[in-house]
Design a protein around this motif. Structure first.
Motif, PDB file in Angstrom:
ATOM      1  N   GLY A 315     -18.304 -26.543  -7.311  1.00  0.00           N
ATOM      2  CA  GLY A 315     -19.566 -26.053  -7.885  1.00  0.00           C
ATOM      3  C   GLY A 315     -20.269 -25.223  -6.855  1.00  0.00           C
ATOM      4  N   VAL A 316     -19.817 -23.870  -7.127  1.00  0.00           N
ATOM      5  CA  VAL A 316     -20.206 -22.960  -6.035  1.00  0.00           C
ATOM      6  C   VAL A 316     -20.630 -21.690  -6.817  1.00  0.00           C
ATOM      7  CG1 VAL A 316     -18.569 -23.465  -4.215  1.00  0.00           C
ATOM      8  CG2 VAL A 316     -17.705 -22.013  -5.925  1.00  0.00           C
ATOM      9  N   GLN A 317     -21.722 -21.091  -6.318  1.00  0.00           N
ATOM     10  CA  GLN A 317     -21.974 -19.837  -7.054  1.00  0.00           C
ATOM     11  C   GLN A 317     -21.179 -18.719  -6.920  1.00  0.00           C
ATOM     12  OE1 GLN A 317     -25.052 -19.590  -8.817  1.00  0.00           O
ATOM     13  NE2 GLN A 317     -24.681 -17.101  -9.000  1.00  0.00           N
ATOM     14  N   ASP A 318     -20.445 -18.433  -5.932  1.00  0.00           N
ATOM     15  CA  ASP A 318     -19.560 -17.481  -5.915  1.00  0.00           C
ATOM     16  C   ASP A 318     -17.972 -17.934  -5.711  1.00  0.00           C
ATOM     17  OD1 ASP A 318     -17.980 -15.023  -5.492  1.00  0.00           O
ATOM     18  OD2 ASP A 318     -18.885 -14.762  -3.665  1.00  0.00           O
ATOM     19  N   GLY A 319     -17.449 -17.834  -6.745  1.00  0.00           N
ATOM     20  CA  GLY A 319     -16.045 -18.439  -6.808  1.00  0.00           C
ATOM     21  C   GLY A 319     -15.122 -17.532  -6.029  1.00  0.00           C
ATOM     22  N   GLU A 320     -15.254 -16.353  -5.726  1.00  0.00           N
ATOM     23  CA  GLU A 320     -14.544 -15.434  -4.895  1.00  0.00           C
ATOM     24  C   GLU A 320     -14.570 -16.077  -3.456  1.00  0.00           C
ATOM     25  OE1 GLU A 320     -12.448 -13.068  -6.186  1.00  0.00           O
ATOM     26  OE2 GLU A 320     -13.066 -13.969  -8.038  1.00  0.00           O
ATOM     27  N   ALA A 321     -15.701 -16.594  -2.921  1.00  0.00           N
ATOM     28  CA  ALA A 321     -15.781 -17.136  -1.797  1.00  0.00           C
ATOM     29  C   ALA A 321     -15.182 -18.054  -1.497  1.00  0.00           C
ATOM     30  CB  ALA A 321     -17.382 -17.371  -1.386  1.00  0.00           C
ATOM     31  N   LEU A 322     -14.711 -18.847  -2.368  1.00  0.00           N
ATOM     32  CA  LEU A 322     -13.773 -20.063  -2.224  1.00  0.00           C
ATOM     33  C   LEU A 322     -12.514 -19.512  -2.487  1.00  0.00           C
ATOM     34  CD1 LEU A 322     -13.179 -23.263  -2.111  1.00  0.00           C
ATOM     35  CD2 LEU A 322     -13.330 -23.167  -4.624  1.00  0.00           C
ATOM     36  N   LEU A 323     -12.138 -18.599  -3.296  1.00  0.00           N
ATOM     37  CA  LEU A 323     -10.947 -18.039  -3.262  1.00  0.00           C
ATOM     38  C   LEU A 323     -10.506 -17.442  -1.771  1.00  0.00           C
ATOM     39  CD1 LEU A 323      -8.634 -17.844  -5.380  1.00  0.00           C
ATOM     40  CD2 LEU A 323      -9.460 -15.502  -6.151  1.00  0.00           C
ATOM     41  N   LYS A 324     -11.307 -16.543  -1.352  1.00  0.00           N
ATOM     42  CA  LYS A 324     -10.907 -16.126   0.070  1.00  0.00           C
ATOM     43  C   LYS A 324     -10.441 -17.142   1.197  1.00  0.00           C
ATOM     44  CE  LYS A 324     -12.834 -13.267   3.856  1.00  0.00           C
ATOM     45  NZ  LYS A 324     -12.462 -14.311   4.886  1.00  0.00           N
ATOM     46  N   LEU A 325     -11.222 -18.310   0.864  1.00  0.00           N
ATOM     47  CA  LEU A 325     -10.568 -19.587   1.916  1.00  0.00           C
ATOM     48  C   LEU A 325      -9.266 -19.991   1.492  1.00  0.00           C
ATOM     49  CD1 LEU A 325     -14.090 -21.569   2.519  1.00  0.00           C
ATOM     50  CD2 LEU A 325     -13.134 -19.645   3.485  1.00  0.00           C
ATOM     51  N   VAL A 326      -9.146 -19.817   0.308  1.00  0.00           N
ATOM     52  CA  VAL A 326      -7.597 -20.170  -0.253  1.00  0.00           C
ATOM     53  C   VAL A 326      -6.623 -19.162   0.559  1.00  0.00           C
ATOM     54  CG1 VAL A 326      -6.005 -20.307  -2.103  1.00  0.00           C
ATOM     55  CG2 VAL A 326      -8.329 -21.278  -2.400  1.00  0.00           C
ATOM     56  N   TRP A 327      -6.907 -18.012   0.112  1.00  0.00           N
ATOM     57  CA  TRP A 327      -6.000 -17.009   0.833  1.00  0.00           C
ATOM     58  C   TRP A 327      -5.790 -17.103   2.288  1.00  0.00           C
ATOM     59  CZ3 TRP A 327      -4.061 -16.912  -3.547  1.00  0.00           C
ATOM     60  CH2 TRP A 327      -4.698 -16.425  -4.734  1.00  0.00           C
ATOM     61  N   ASP A 328      -7.002 -17.627   3.088  1.00  0.00           N
ATOM     62  CA  ASP A 328      -6.720 -17.583   4.511  1.00  0.00           C
ATOM     63  C   ASP A 328      -5.864 -18.688   4.979  1.00  0.00           C
ATOM     64  OD1 ASP A 328      -8.924 -16.002   4.852  1.00  0.00           O
ATOM     65  OD2 ASP A 328     -10.494 -17.428   5.220  1.00  0.00           O
ATOM     66  N   GLN A 329      -5.545 -19.727   4.007  1.00  0.00           N
ATOM     67  CA  GLN A 329      -4.564 -20.813   4.700  1.00  0.00           C
ATOM     68  C   GLN A 329      -3.246 -20.839   3.600  1.00  0.00           C
ATOM     69  OE1 GLN A 329      -5.179 -22.448   7.132  1.00  0.00           O
ATOM     70  NE2 GLN A 329      -7.393 -21.440   7.504  1.00  0.00           N
ATOM     71  N   PHE A 330      -3.486 -20.192   2.528  1.00  0.00           N
ATOM     72  CA  PHE A 330      -2.200 -20.171   1.470  1.00  0.00           C
ATOM     73  C   PHE A 330      -1.930 -18.848   0.944  1.00  0.00           C
ATOM     74  CE2 PHE A 330      -4.698 -23.931   0.750  1.00  0.00           C
ATOM     75  CZ  PHE A 330      -3.721 -25.084   0.956  1.00  0.00           C
ATOM     76  N   PRO A 331      -0.741 -18.541   1.196  1.00  0.00           N
ATOM     77  CA  PRO A 331       0.612 -19.355   1.223  1.00  0.00           C
ATOM     78  C   PRO A 331       1.096 -19.633   2.763  1.00  0.00           C
ATOM     79  CG  PRO A 331       1.332 -17.162   0.761  1.00  0.00           C
ATOM     80  CD  PRO A 331      -0.107 -17.143   0.816  1.00  0.00           C
TER      81      PRO A 331
END
Length: 503
Positions: A315-331
């Motif tokens: 539940g976030v206003q900016d999904g891209e901010a969450l996606l950036k954290l994904v790329w920081d750790q994955f793959p």
């Protein structure tokens, strides 16, 4: 139904690691294994979780799959594995799967003209650009439109959405530029319905949902009964994971080819280079990933080179901010165990997961104002949300909030010193991306800031939204300020003001 929830129980995020290796402990058709068994670095998973909360991003759930097993999973309390979650535009990738299946079965092709499917709904004036629009143009978001249409716009329209589609000017030549629009996904759903004589939901039931073990989904429709296509799908986190696994495996599920490998390859590769977009799937070419994305942080992310899928709800206003954290750790997490890996790293991940929660401990507070206002009706001044009156009924450990408006009478049961789960149809569409349901699951609690100020928190646990209401009492006067956490329109409802009835 009203259900109390112990405020101290963080029944969140059950780590699959504790299940060891098991064939199907959750009954969802997927086996489990430890991160170590799948060569997943638990430190990277832990860092991802920590980073979401450090950045004030509400992570509702995650499931991580690698090498044939779910290796980490969880749900932040009060979210849980059995609860469905609204998926927003992640729906588009499901719609694309239905389109691919219909094409595999010969119902239509990429190059078919859009107009040919709707002989009775064509506008009086047919421009050359509209005549040139094809199925492929819809799939790649290259319709020639210069106006993007959100699902929140169509949801307010009570007449034919097909007619509304053909009112959108086709200013540019189709196939020449990218413009993301949910209207295009709706028309794809309509094309499937026109050609197969079934709604997309019905068409996919035996071909996709039943083979994948997807059972508890709902999907919104237009006034004419056509599934919305671009949004409106609600299902569980594991269902998003299965969608990703199906595409990871080239359309195969348990040895059966559900959708052609050729379609999967075309849908998930870049078709529009400047947008990194395929057929209703996004790409992140820098890390060789493709993904389905829905508003406010809903994802199914596929890492084909690493045999992995990550599903998220949030539940976030900016999904891209969450996606950036994904790329920081994955793959990166799939490159093997960190050099300082010890068993305690996996234990640390399990401990962090076990204690995650979104809602704080409920506060037991009191005020003499509660007794003064309990049961009294406050008449609300004229307002754009058409709220006519509200009341607060306090009892031991609970307050029942009543609201009357243009849609009828609504209640929310609010815990005092605890959290209470109930079902409500309370109006909130303007704060909730124009979604409105009569049966929303809400977990709620309230506390007094001071003698005259009462705050309520409403967590709508099958969606992205949490609303906060500040109620201020001044003698027989009342004001209510309601806000939400995520919305593409205003996140603040205009202040409601009212006065208690005499007597």
């Amino acid at each position: 139904m009203v259900k109390g929830i112990a405020s101290g129980v963080g029944c969140s995020l059950v780590p699959s690691r504790l299940l060891a290796t098991a064939p199907d402990p959750e009954g969802d058709g997927l086996s489990r294994a430890s991160p170590q068994a799948a060569e997943v670095d638990p430190r990277a998973v832990l860092d991802f979780i920590d980073s979401t909360f450090a950045n004030d991003l509400d992570l509702h759930s995650f499931m991580l799959y690698r090498k044939g097993n779910v290796v980490a999973e969880g749900w932040s309390w009060p979210y849980a594995s059995h609860r469905p979650h609204m998926m927003h535009s992640l729906t588009k990738s499901v719609t694309a799967t239905g389109v691919g299946l219909a094409m595999d079965e010969g119902y239509f092709s990429l190059d078919d003209s859009v107009l040919d499917f709707f002989p009775g709904e064509q506008p009086a004036r047919l421009t050359a650009n509209l005549k040139a629009m094809t199925v492929k143009d819809l799939l790649t978001m290259q319709s020639g439109h210069t106006v993007s249409v959100s699902g929140s716009v169509f949801r307010q329209i009570k007449t034919s959405w097909i007619d509304e589609f053909f009112k959108i000017p086709v200013t540019d030549q189709p196939g020449t530029h990218f413009l993301y629009s949910s209207a295009l996904s709706f028309l794809l759903s309509a094309i499937v319905t026109r050609t197969t004589k079934e709604t997309l939901r019905q068409y996919l039931e035996s071909r996709l949902f039943k083979p994948l073990g997807i059972t508890s989904l709902t999907w919104g429709s237009s006034p004419n009964g056509i599934n919305s296509g671009g949004n409106g799908l609600t299902w569980k986190t594991v269902d998003s994971l299965k969608l990703g696994i199906l595409h990871l495996n080239g359309g195969s599920w348990n040895g059966k080819q559900l959708i052609s490998r050729r379609w999967v390859e075309e849908a998930t590769r870049t078709q529009v280079s400047d947008a990194q977009y395929g057929y209703h799937w996004w790409q992140e070419n820098a890390v060789n990933a493709f993904y389905a994305e829905g508003a406010f942080g809903q994802f199914s992310i596929v890492f084909p080179r690493h045999d992995a899928v990550l599903a998220l709800t949030a539940g976030v206003q900016d999904g891209e901010a969450l996606l950036k954290l994904v790329w920081d750790q994955f793959p990166g997490a799939f490159k093997g165990l960190s050099s300082d890996y010890r068993a305690r790293t996996e234990d640390a991940l399990a401990g962090r997961i076990e204690n995650l929660r979104l809602l704080p401990e409920a506060r037991a507070t009191a005020s003499p104002t509660a007794q003064e206002i309990s049961g009294r009706t406050f008449v609300i001044e004229p307002n754009q949300d058409h709220v006519s009156q509200v009341s607060f009924n306090f009892s031991d450990g609970c307050m029942t909030f009543h609201q009357s408006d243009h849609r009828g009478d609504h209640t929310v049961h609010v815990g005092i010193g605890n959290w209470i789960e109930s079902t409500t149809g309370i109006t909130g569409n303007k704060l909730h991306h124009q979604y409105q349901s009569e049966n929303m699951k809400v977990v709620a609690s309230g506390h007094w800031w001071d003698e005259n100020t009462f705050e309520m928190t409403w967590q709508f646990v099958e969606s992205a939204w949490v609303d906060r209401l500040i109620c201020r009492f001044y003698g027989d006067q009342l004001s209510i300020d309601r806000t939400t956490n995520a919305n593409y329109a205003s996140r603040v409802q205009p202040t409601l003001r009212g006065k208690a009835e005499k007597g």
